[in-house]
Each structure stands twice: as C-alpha cells, then as structure tokens.
Design a protein around this motif. Structure first.
Motif, PDB file in Angstrom:
ATOM      1  N   THR A   4       0.795  -1.228   0.000  1.00 16.93           N
ATOM      2  CA  THR A   4       0.000   0.000   0.000  1.00 16.93           C
ATOM      3  C   THR A   4       0.829   1.281   0.000  1.00 16.93           C
ATOM      4  O   THR A   4       0.265   2.366  -0.095  1.00 16.93           O
ATOM      5  CB  THR A   4      -0.920   0.026   1.239  1.00 16.93           C
ATOM      6  OG1 THR A   4      -0.108  -0.095   2.420  1.00 16.93           O
ATOM      7  CG2 THR A   4      -1.911  -1.124   1.185  1.00 16.93           C
ATOM      8  N   ILE A  62       2.461   3.687  -1.812  1.00 17.06           N
ATOM      9  CA  ILE A  62       2.626   4.106  -3.206  1.00 17.06           C
ATOM     10  C   ILE A  62       3.941   4.858  -3.396  1.00 17.06           C
ATOM     11  O   ILE A  62       4.641   4.659  -4.400  1.00 17.06           O
ATOM     12  CB  ILE A  62       1.437   4.977  -3.651  1.00 17.06           C
ATOM     13  CG1 ILE A  62       0.152   4.137  -3.646  1.00 17.06           C
ATOM     14  CG2 ILE A  62       1.681   5.575  -5.030  1.00 17.06           C
ATOM     15  CD1 ILE A  62      -1.095   4.920  -4.021  1.00 17.06           C
ATOM     16  N   GLU A  63       4.274   5.731  -2.444  1.00 14.28           N
ATOM     17  CA  GLU A  63       5.511   6.507  -2.564  1.00 14.28           C
ATOM     18  C   GLU A  63       6.728   5.590  -2.635  1.00 14.28           C
ATOM     19  O   GLU A  63       7.620   5.788  -3.472  1.00 14.28           O
ATOM     20  CB  GLU A  63       5.650   7.464  -1.381  1.00 14.28           C
ATOM     21  CG  GLU A  63       6.902   8.328  -1.453  1.00 14.28           C
ATOM     22  CD  GLU A  63       7.019   9.295  -0.289  1.00 14.28           C
ATOM     23  OE1 GLU A  63       8.043  10.013  -0.216  1.00 14.28           O
ATOM     24  OE2 GLU A  63       6.101   9.336   0.553  1.00 14.28           O
ATOM     25  N   SER A  84       6.762   2.463  -3.604  1.00 10.48           N
ATOM     26  CA  SER A  84       6.682   1.751  -4.884  1.00 10.48           C
ATOM     27  C   SER A  84       7.281   2.582  -6.008  1.00 10.48           C
ATOM     28  O   SER A  84       8.067   2.091  -6.826  1.00 10.48           O
ATOM     29  CB  SER A  84       5.222   1.413  -5.195  1.00 10.48           C
ATOM     30  OG  SER A  84       5.061   1.009  -6.532  1.00 10.48           O
ATOM     31  N   ILE A  85       6.926   3.858  -6.039  1.00  7.38           N
ATOM     32  CA  ILE A  85       7.412   4.757  -7.091  1.00  7.38           C
ATOM     33  C   ILE A  85       8.917   4.991  -6.950  1.00  7.38           C
ATOM     34  O   ILE A  85       9.660   4.963  -7.943  1.00  7.38           O
ATOM     35  CB  ILE A  85       6.640   6.084  -7.047  1.00  7.38           C
ATOM     36  CG1 ILE A  85       5.176   5.848  -7.450  1.00  7.38           C
ATOM     37  CG2 ILE A  85       7.285   7.133  -7.962  1.00  7.38           C
ATOM     38  CD1 ILE A  85       4.272   7.038  -7.209  1.00  7.38           C
ATOM     39  N   ALA A 104       0.693  -2.401  -8.966  1.00  8.97           N
ATOM     40  CA  ALA A 104      -0.036  -1.160  -8.701  1.00  8.97           C
ATOM     41  C   ALA A 104      -1.281  -1.494  -7.901  1.00  8.97           C
ATOM     42  O   ALA A 104      -1.865  -2.565  -8.054  1.00  8.97           O
ATOM     43  CB  ALA A 104      -0.420  -0.471 -10.005  1.00  8.97           C
ATOM     44  N   SER A 129      -3.894   0.780  -7.803  1.00 11.71           N
ATOM     45  CA  SER A 129      -4.991   1.512  -8.433  1.00 11.71           C
ATOM     46  C   SER A 129      -4.585   1.832  -9.865  1.00 11.71           C
ATOM     47  O   SER A 129      -3.399   1.756 -10.218  1.00 11.71           O
ATOM     48  CB  SER A 129      -5.301   2.816  -7.683  1.00 11.71           C
ATOM     49  OG  SER A 129      -4.217   3.727  -7.821  1.00 11.71           O
ATOM     50  N   GLN A 176      -4.602   4.744 -11.238  1.00  9.80           N
ATOM     51  CA  GLN A 176      -3.776   5.949 -11.210  1.00  9.80           C
ATOM     52  C   GLN A 176      -2.329   5.607 -10.852  1.00  9.80           C
ATOM     53  O   GLN A 176      -1.386   6.099 -11.476  1.00  9.80           O
ATOM     54  CB  GLN A 176      -4.338   6.952 -10.205  1.00  9.80           C
ATOM     55  CG  GLN A 176      -3.569   8.283 -10.180  1.00  9.80           C
ATOM     56  CD  GLN A 176      -4.175   9.264  -9.193  1.00  9.80           C
ATOM     57  OE1 GLN A 176      -4.935   8.881  -8.309  1.00  9.80           O
ATOM     58  NE2 GLN A 176      -3.832  10.523  -9.340  1.00  9.80           N
ATOM     59  N   HIS A 177      -2.164   4.749  -9.853  1.00 12.02           N
ATOM     60  CA  HIS A 177      -0.839   4.284  -9.480  1.00 12.02           C
ATOM     61  C   HIS A 177      -0.179   3.584 -10.661  1.00 12.02           C
ATOM     62  O   HIS A 177       1.010   3.804 -10.967  1.00 12.02           O
ATOM     63  CB  HIS A 177      -0.973   3.331  -8.283  1.00 12.02           C
ATOM     64  CG  HIS A 177       0.319   2.805  -7.767  1.00 12.02           C
ATOM     65  ND1 HIS A 177       0.384   1.689  -6.960  1.00 12.02           N
ATOM     66  CD2 HIS A 177       1.604   3.210  -7.936  1.00 12.02           C
ATOM     67  CE1 HIS A 177       1.637   1.448  -6.646  1.00 12.02           C
ATOM     68  NE2 HIS A 177       2.397   2.350  -7.234  1.00 12.02           N
ATOM     69  N   ILE A 214       1.113   6.036 -13.248  1.00 16.36           N
ATOM     70  CA  ILE A 214       2.358   6.679 -12.812  1.00 16.36           C
ATOM     71  C   ILE A 214       3.547   5.749 -13.062  1.00 16.36           C
ATOM     72  O   ILE A 214       4.591   6.171 -13.576  1.00 16.36           O
ATOM     73  CB  ILE A 214       2.269   7.053 -11.317  1.00 16.36           C
ATOM     74  CG1 ILE A 214       1.227   8.152 -11.111  1.00 16.36           C
ATOM     75  CG2 ILE A 214       3.632   7.519 -10.807  1.00 16.36           C
ATOM     76  CD1 ILE A 214       0.940   8.458  -9.654  1.00 16.36           C
TER      77      ILE A 214
END
Length: 241
Positions: free
Chosen positions: A101, A103-104, A106-107, A125, A127, A129-130, A133
């Motif tokens: 969960t 996201i930061e 993950s990126i 991902a 979502s 949106q995720h 990105i």
C-alpha cells in the motif's frame, strides 16, 4: 470469504510467475521487493519452478518467515538506491516491485531500478492511477492484482462463469457450463464463432479430463467449456440459456 480472497491472490501470483517464467528462459534470477501476500506467493512459485529468488522487505518478520524457502533474503529499505546497489539488485536481469500500500515507496523503488538500468521491471499497482504513474516512469510491466481480482470475482458472482481471466486488448478466457445454443450439434454446425463472436477451445464432460474442441466436437448439456473472445462477447455468450 477472507480465505477465498487469499486463495485468489495466491493464484494471481502463480499466474504471473507462470507468465514471467515462460517469457524468461535464460538467466533464471529475479529479485522480489516486497514480501506481502502477492510478493511471497510470486516468489514461492518462481522458486518452485527452479528460479533463483532474492526476496527483500523492510519487515524483519516477513523476511525471517521466508528465510528458508527463498534462495536469498534481506531486510532492507529499497527506496535508498545505495542499498539496492549494495544488495546487487541492479545486477539481476529482472526485478518485481511487489510493494503493497505504500505508493511513494513503490514509485521510489521503481525509479531507482530504472536509474540503474534494470532491463526488466515488473511493478505492482494498487490503483489505475498508481499504474499510470508507474507506466509513465518507464516500468516495463505493470500489474493490478487487487483490481483484476475484483473484476474476476464480480464476473463469477453475477454470471454463469466458473472462471474468468481477462487479458490485454479487451480479450478474455472463460470457463462456463455450456449454454443450450452450443449443445446437441457439432460446433461447426452451431456456428458459435459466427453467431456469437466466441471460440470454444476446450471441453470437459463429467468425470473426464479437459480436451481440445474441434469443429466436429458435439457439446452435451452439462458439459463445461473453455471459451475465448472479446470480453463483451464472452460475457453475453455465458448468459445465453
């Protein structure tokens, strides 16, 4: 229900492992960053297929849990590019970013791997949106296991489908009990493909194994069939009486 959802997550990890293994038959090494349900399932399945797996997670308890089942494990914060380099992750031909969960994180991890020119990056991902990105960053493969699982369960709950898998380009593979329009005559005569835009590729009769379907195959009431085609077409076909 929780047991069922966990089973679906595990099956999704196995399916991705199967796809991954088929596409990579040379250097059989992979690093999996994030050992939650999805990452651990994927890593375990790749191990079962004979791959060398490095599993990495910040949670020492998760790493300890998999210390005897994976080739190598490490407790590390992979958002730090120097940590990745110290672990030698950049030397792996492929890396799966299976972080849950955060996201930061993950990126950041995906970005670090791209900076080190890892040739093949799979990123989970949570979502759409995720996922967008991650795609824009340059991740080579983006998977949305939770979203895809939700779609799959929805199809199973609301229809006659016994199983449902959707691929890219709006194409699906469905396991279902044969509707009446496909039974009683050879498939070539029933013209399922022409009339309904789907192709019956396999058939299973009660007490027998699955077998390939041909134009001469006669489907009987109660037979289970495997159907492929555009998602909308197979959805409509399975709802026929």
């Amino acid at each position: 229900m929780n047991t069922y959802l966990h089973s679906l997550r595990r099956r999704r990890g196995k399916r991705l492992a199967h796809t991954y293994a088929q596409q990579h038959t040379g250097d059989q090494r992979v690093a999996v960053i994030g050992l939650g349900r999805f990452g651990s399932s994927l890593a375990g399945e790749l191990m079962r297929r004979g791959w060398e797996v490095l599993g990495v997670d910040e949670d020492e308890r998760l790493v300890q849990r998999h210390s005897e089942t994976l080739t190598h494990v490490a407790v590390a914060d992979c958002t730090d590019i120097e940590v990745l380099r110290q672990l030698g992750v950049h030397e792996f031909p492929s890396v799966v970013v299976a972080i849950g969960t955060d996201i930061e994180a993950s990126i950041l991890v995906t970005s670090n791997l791209l900076d080190d020119s890892v040739p093949n990056i799979w990123a989970k991902a949570i979502s759409r949106q995720h996922g967008k990105i991650l795609e824009r960053l340059g991740a080579h493969h983006v998977v949305l296991p939770e979203h895809e699982m939700g779609e799959r369960v929805a199809h199973l709950v609301t229809g006659r489908m016994l199983d449902f898998i959707e691929f890219d380009d709006d194409y699906a593979l469905v396991k279902t009990v044969a509707p009446e329009v496909a039974t009683g005559v050879p498939l070539g005569v029933s013209a399922v493909r022409t009339k309904h835009g789907v192709t019956v590729v396999g058939i299973k009769r009660p007490g027998q194994d699955f077998t390939h379907a041909t134009a001469e195959t006669v489907v009987a009431p109660g037979d289970v069939i495997i159907v492929t085609g555009r998602t909308e077409a197979v959805e409509a076909f399975t709802e026929l009486s």
